[in-house]
Design an enzyme around this catalytic site. Structure first.
Site, short mmCIF file in Angstrom:
data_model
loop_
_atom_site.label_atom_id
_atom_site.label_comp_id
_atom_site.label_asym_id
_atom_site.label_seq_id
_atom_site.Cartn_x
_atom_site.Cartn_y
_atom_site.Cartn_z
N ASP A 98 -10.46 2.13 2.56
CA ASP A 98 -10.61 1.30 3.77
C ASP A 98 -11.46 1.99 4.84
O ASP A 98 -12.33 1.37 5.46
CB ASP A 98 -9.24 0.97 4.37
N LYS A 100 0.81 -1.23 0.00
CA LYS A 100 0.00 0.00 0.00
C LYS A 100 0.84 1.27 0.00
O LYS A 100 0.47 2.26 -0.63
CB LYS A 100 -0.95 0.01 1.20
P1 NDP Z 1 0.54 -3.82 7.98
O1 NDP Z 1 1.52 -4.91 7.71
O2 NDP Z 1 0.68 -2.52 7.27
O3 NDP Z 1 0.52 -3.49 9.56
C1 NDP Z 1 0.45 -4.55 10.49
C2 NDP Z 1 0.13 -3.97 11.87
O4 NDP Z 1 -0.04 -5.06 12.78
C3 NDP Z 1 1.24 -3.09 12.44
O5 NDP Z 1 0.64 -2.11 13.24
C4 NDP Z 1 2.04 -4.09 13.28
O6 NDP Z 1 2.78 -3.49 14.32
C5 NDP Z 1 0.91 -4.90 13.86
N1 NDP Z 1 1.31 -6.24 14.30
C6 NDP Z 1 1.73 -7.28 13.54
N2 NDP Z 1 1.97 -8.35 14.30
C7 NDP Z 1 1.72 -7.99 15.59
C8 NDP Z 1 1.78 -8.66 16.84
N3 NDP Z 1 2.16 -9.94 16.92
N4 NDP Z 1 1.43 -7.99 17.96
C9 NDP Z 1 1.01 -6.69 17.90
N5 NDP Z 1 0.93 -6.00 16.73
C10 NDP Z 1 1.29 -6.64 15.59
O7 NDP Z 1 -0.90 -4.47 7.68
P2 NDP Z 1 -2.27 -3.68 7.43
O8 NDP Z 1 -2.32 -2.55 8.38
O9 NDP Z 1 -2.44 -3.37 6.00
O10 NDP Z 1 -3.37 -4.79 7.79
C11 NDP Z 1 -3.64 -5.15 9.14
C12 NDP Z 1 -4.69 -6.25 9.13
O11 NDP Z 1 -5.94 -5.71 8.70
C13 NDP Z 1 -4.32 -7.36 8.16
O12 NDP Z 1 -4.41 -8.63 8.78
C14 NDP Z 1 -5.31 -7.19 7.01
O13 NDP Z 1 -5.71 -8.41 6.43
C15 NDP Z 1 -6.50 -6.52 7.68
N6 NDP Z 1 -7.23 -5.67 6.74
C16 NDP Z 1 -8.57 -5.92 6.51
C17 NDP Z 1 -9.27 -5.14 5.62
C18 NDP Z 1 -10.72 -5.41 5.36
O14 NDP Z 1 -11.26 -4.89 4.38
N7 NDP Z 1 -11.39 -6.15 6.22
C19 NDP Z 1 -8.64 -4.03 4.88
C20 NDP Z 1 -7.25 -3.83 5.23
C21 NDP Z 1 -6.59 -4.65 6.11
P3 NDP Z 1 4.28 -2.95 14.04
O15 NDP Z 1 4.11 -1.57 13.45
O16 NDP Z 1 4.90 -2.95 15.37
O17 NDP Z 1 4.92 -3.92 13.07
#
Ligand code: NDP
Length: 279
Positions: free
Chosen positions: A101, A65
């Site tokens: 989103d 993205k």
């Molecule tokens: P990103 O990879 O951009 O961000 C991931 C986020 O999750 C970061 O804030 C990361 O923290 C955090 N994270 C990952 N693992 C852990 C953990 N074990 N403990 C705590 N925090 C964690 O992904 P997106 O933001 O794009 O997507 C997030 C989720 O939302 C995805 O699973 C995606 O499928 C879902 N989604 C659903 C949509 C829908 O239409 N329903 C649309 C968009 C997304 P850190 O910054 O510390 O790495």
């Protein structure tokens, strides 16, 4: 027939092709929509090849993205605020980028689930692309306070800075979660639990009788957070399936100028996924 696609990694199981194919059938617009798996270093070349082959627009998901944002010659205001793009449209040979989103989440919560977001003290877990997309829309929808908590605190700070409303949107540390009081809305915008990583462990002190719990994830990844909300006996529990359909409808409208009906498509997808709402 015009060509559209979802660019991401591991998109083979994404419901997006099913959703857009249903929208195309419903509106009588001839289009093809496929998932394209691409590694980050290959995204530029893949987009060029897609355009050369007749591609007119695309959705973009994890982890592309921010890279898609950088490719755009023009951006919507909400994409600019998010610093992330999930919808691309080819305008006179150049990419226009939008982020649907936030609008998708708010439409699902207010329209489908009848939640009034106004005045709610809200906890946003995560500060990745999805959190950046939904945060401005939550503020626009009237939440009273938005507390952003992320595993990496500097990303939460960057998001709060970008939102530019320090009185309403601010950050706390993950370690503070047990002592920051309860919330009327708790949103999981993390990808914890994906690819075998440990699910979130959250204190019940975040919840009151009034709390609604929302996971942007759906399917297996959403199970631990939804189970936490059920154990807390919350009355409103929502997964990300409705948001997925609504953000897709918003993208479809950007491409074709027509807004598709979403209820039948949502109902069809829900048949294959357990209902998360505990009443
Ligand atoms: P990103 O990879 O951009 O961000 C991931 C986020 O999750 C970061 O804030 C990361 O923290 C955090 N994270 C990952 N693992 C852990 C953990 N074990 N403990 C705590 N925090 C964690 O992904 P997106 O933001 O794009 O997507 C997030 C989720 O939302 C995805 O699973 C995606 O499928 C879902 N989604 C659903 C949509 C829908 O239409 N329903 C649309 C968009 C997304 P850190 O910054 O510390 O790495």
């Amino acid at each position: 027939m015009s060509r559209y696609a979802l660019f991401g990694q591991s998109v083979a199981k994404s419901p997006s092709p099913q959703i857009h194919t249903a929208f195309a059938r419903q509106t009588g617009i001839p289009m093809e929509y496929v998932g394209i798996d691409v590694a980050p270093e290959a995204l530029d070349a893949a987009l060029d090849a897609f355009v050369a082959g007749g591609g007119r627009g695309a959705n973009v998901t994890v982890p592309h993205k921010e890279a898609a944002f950088a490719r755009c010659a023009q951006l919507s205001e909400r994409a600019r605020l998010a610093g992330a793009v999930n919808t691309l449209r080819l305008d006179e040979g150049q990419w226009y980028g939008d982020n649907t989103d936030g609008a998708g989440l708010v439409r699902d919560l207010t329209g489908r689930h009848g939640l009034d977001l106004r005045g709610r003290r809200t906890l946003l877990l995560g500060a990745g692309g999805a959190a950046r997309g939904v945060a401005p829309a939550l503020l626009d929808a009237g939440v009273r306070e938005l507390v952003i908590v992320n595993r990496s605190p500097e990303r939460a700070d960057a998001l709060a800075d970008a939102l530019g409303q320090p009185g309403r949107a601010h950050t706390r540390y993950w370690e503070d979660l047990a002592d920051i009081g309860d919330f009327e809305l708790v949103i999981n915008a993390t990808s914890a639990g994906r690819h075998g990583s440990a699910p979130l462990s959250l204190p019940f002190a975040l919840c009151s009788d009034m709390t609604a719990a929302v996971d942007l994830n759906y399917g297996d990844v959403a199970i631990p957070f939804l189970a936490w909300a059920r154990t807390a006996r919350l009355r409103t529990i929502v997964d990300g399936l409705g948001m997925l359909v609504e953000q897709a409808a918003e993208s479809f409208e950007r491409w074709h100028g027509v807004r598709p009906q979403t209820d039948a498509v949502y109902a069809e997808l829900r048949k294959g996924a357990p209902e998360p709402v505990a009443a």
